[in-house]
Design a protein around this motif. Structure first.
Motif, short mmCIF file in Angstrom:
data_model
loop_
_atom_site.label_atom_id
_atom_site.label_comp_id
_atom_site.label_asym_id
_atom_site.label_seq_id
_atom_site.Cartn_x
_atom_site.Cartn_y
_atom_site.Cartn_z
N ASN A 21 0.82 -1.20 0.00
CA ASN A 21 0.00 0.00 0.00
C ASN A 21 0.86 1.26 0.00
O ASN A 21 0.59 2.22 -0.74
N ASP A 37 -3.86 6.23 0.21
CA ASP A 37 -4.60 5.17 0.88
C ASP A 37 -4.05 4.94 2.28
O ASP A 37 -2.84 5.06 2.51
N GLU A 39 -4.11 2.17 5.61
CA GLU A 39 -4.46 0.80 6.00
C GLU A 39 -4.70 0.74 7.51
O GLU A 39 -4.17 1.54 8.26
N ILE A 62 -8.82 -0.80 3.47
CA ILE A 62 -8.10 0.40 3.07
C ILE A 62 -9.01 1.61 3.18
O ILE A 62 -10.14 1.61 2.68
#
Length: 246
Positions: A21, A37, A39, A62
């Motif tokens: 990510n 993004d 997480e 996410i």
């Protein structure tokens, strides 16, 4: 021994997901209108017979950082940047209405106003079509004014108005295309309070230095988890050796 290995394995797995990510965020550090993004993970005890001594690290999905990116001047009259909160409505790849902050606009070969990725920009009643024009201007409220080819400088005509919306951030999710959509897929009404600035675009809100530091930290976490798994293997081999000696 299996408890130690299980915990280390789940931690290493989620560290790999976080690394992927973070890498994606870093790759989009120069993508216009990109929202980084986020997480989230949580510890989940494993229920079953015996003592509850095993805990698994579970991915919570996410999320998205909706903070604004830097404003970049381009001088292109077709480029727009949303000022403050709000989104530009476009037609997504599935034909449904979606939302973006990427205001790097262009006119395609069919005269349709699109984003740089080719998504048609929505107007009052669908995708906006621009007639052959010598000049195109976009006002702060999204109104598109053109001067048709061969006309006098004062022969201006209003073509359409870009649909600008401001749904609650909690109701938005990022799709696979990178566009935002409402959770139920339904379009939201235009918001007259949203304004744009022409000749500007909004840059990505990814902090490259922070992302690089995070990548290094995640790599060390993953290495630590792998070492723990290796230690569990060595302990298992030592225990088996002691049993054989007995």
């Amino acid at each position: 021994m299996d408890r130690m290995l299980y915990i280390a394995m789940s931690g290493a797995k989620e560290a790999m997901l976080q690394q992927a990510n973070t890498t994606n965020n870093l790759a989009n550090a120069n993508t216009v209108g990109f929202k980084r993004d986020l997480e989230a993970f949580k510890a989940v005890p494993i229920d079953g017979p015996g003592y509850g001594s095993r805990v698994y690290t579970q991915d919570q999905g996410i999320g998205t950082d909706f903070s604004s990116g830097p404003m970049i001047s381009t001088g292109n009259p077709l480029d727009i940047a949303v000022k403050g909160q709000g989104w530009i409505a476009v037609q997504g790849p599935n034909g449904r209405e979606a939302y973006t902050r990427a205001g790097q606009l262009k006119i395609d070969g069919n005269g349709i106003l699109t984003t740089s990725q080719g998504y048609p920009v929505m107007g009052s009643s669908g995708p906006i079509s621009i007639p052959p024009s010598d000049k195109v201007d976009i006002g702060s409220d999204g109104t598109i004014t053109v001067r048709p080819n061969g006309q006098q400088p004062n022969a201006l005509a209003v073509v359409d108005r870009i649909k600008l919306v401001n749904p609650p951030e909690s109701n938005l999710v990022k799709g696979a295309s990178g566009l935002m959509q409402t959770r139920n897929g339904a379009p939201v009404p235009a918001d007259a309070n949203v304004s744009v600035e022409s000749g500007m675009v909004e840059g990505s809100n990814v902090n490259t230095v922070e992302s690089m530091v995070r990548m290094i930290s995640l790599a060390r976490q993953y290495e630590l988890q792998v070492k723990t798994m290796k230690a569990a293997e060595q302990n298992d081999q030592a225990s088996a050796q002691l049993i054989r000696l007995g």
